[in-house]
Design an enzyme around this catalytic site. Structure first.
Site, PDB file in Angstrom:
ATOM      1  N   VAL A  48       0.846  -1.192   0.000  1.00 51.22           N
ATOM      2  CA  VAL A  48       0.000   0.000   0.000  1.00 51.22           C
ATOM      3  C   VAL A  48       0.881   1.241   0.000  1.00 51.22           C
ATOM      4  CG1 VAL A  48      -1.764   1.273   1.273  1.00 51.22           C
ATOM      5  CG2 VAL A  48      -1.871  -1.217   1.162  1.00 51.22           C
ATOM      6  N   CYS A 130      -5.817  -8.995   2.679  1.00 46.15           N
ATOM      7  CA  CYS A 130      -5.558  -7.768   3.430  1.00 46.15           C
ATOM      8  C   CYS A 130      -6.258  -7.804   4.790  1.00 46.15           C
ATOM      9  CB  CYS A 130      -6.028  -6.548   2.645  1.00 46.15           C
ATOM     10  SG  CYS A 130      -5.675  -4.996   3.492  1.00 46.15           S
TER      11      CYS A 130
END
Length: 195
Positions: A48, A130
């Site tokens: 990310v 995630c």
């Protein structure tokens, strides 16, 4: 001796594998995809806010064979006129092989987003791993692990309609047998590589 019945395909499997192969005869599958990408040994995983184009270029300079994009939110990405799309999607001719990773919980929106990168990527990856709070709030990533029907529908939508392969990033369950069944379901839905 009786032979057990073959389980019926789920209702969202609207095409057989033979029909999908006929529709996308040049789309690579499994090890053929892996080999086409150069049988990569050094893979830069999606990070990310870190796996943007500049990072991928630098990573390749230092020996990366395959790079992932950062995880893109399919709903925000699916409008090519959006600020999110223009700020996040960058690539160039040297950015190959590359796999574009999405998080999603709606098969139609996922397909719309994935179609925008189909000509510029080697595959599209569905993030099912995630664990961040944003994934919990948005109901995607590892927070879909118990919704096998939705996961299957997400992957199958891409498998039946996208010209490039779909892959999936998963998390393991504490129970090994459940993890194996989960991986089999992901593969049966159409994931060509599971990480």
């Amino acid at each position: 001796m009786t032979v057990p019945d073959t389980p019926a395909a789920p209702a969202h499997f609207t095409m057989t594998e033979e029909e999908i192969i006929a529709k996308f005869p040049d789309r690579l599958r499994g090890y053929d995809l892996f080999r086409k990408m150069g049988s990569p040994k050094h893979v830069v995983a999606p990070m990310v806010d870190q796996s943007e184009l500049a990072w991928r270029i630098l990573s390749r300079r230092y020996g990366a064979h395959l790079c992932y994009t950062p995880m893109f939110h399919a709903k925000s990405f699916s409008d090519p006129r959006s600020k999110y799309f223009s700020e996040h999607w960058q690539t160039d001719s040297e950015d190959r092989p590359v796999i574009v990773q999405f998080c999603a919980n709606d098969p139609d929106i996922l397909l719309k987003a994935a179609a925008l990168v189909a000509g510029q990527a080697d595959a599209v990856d569905l993030n099912l791993g995630c664990p961040q709070n944003i994934a919990r709030r948005g109901r995607y990533g590892s927070y879909l692990m118990e919704d096998w029907d939705l996961i299957s529908r997400l992957i199958r939508k891409l498998h039946e309609n996208l010209e490039i392969p779909v892959t999936a990033k998963i998390r393991v369950f504490p129970d090994v047998a459940k993890t194996v069944e989960y991986a089999k379901m992901v593969e049966a839905a159409g994931a060509q590589i599971i990480t």
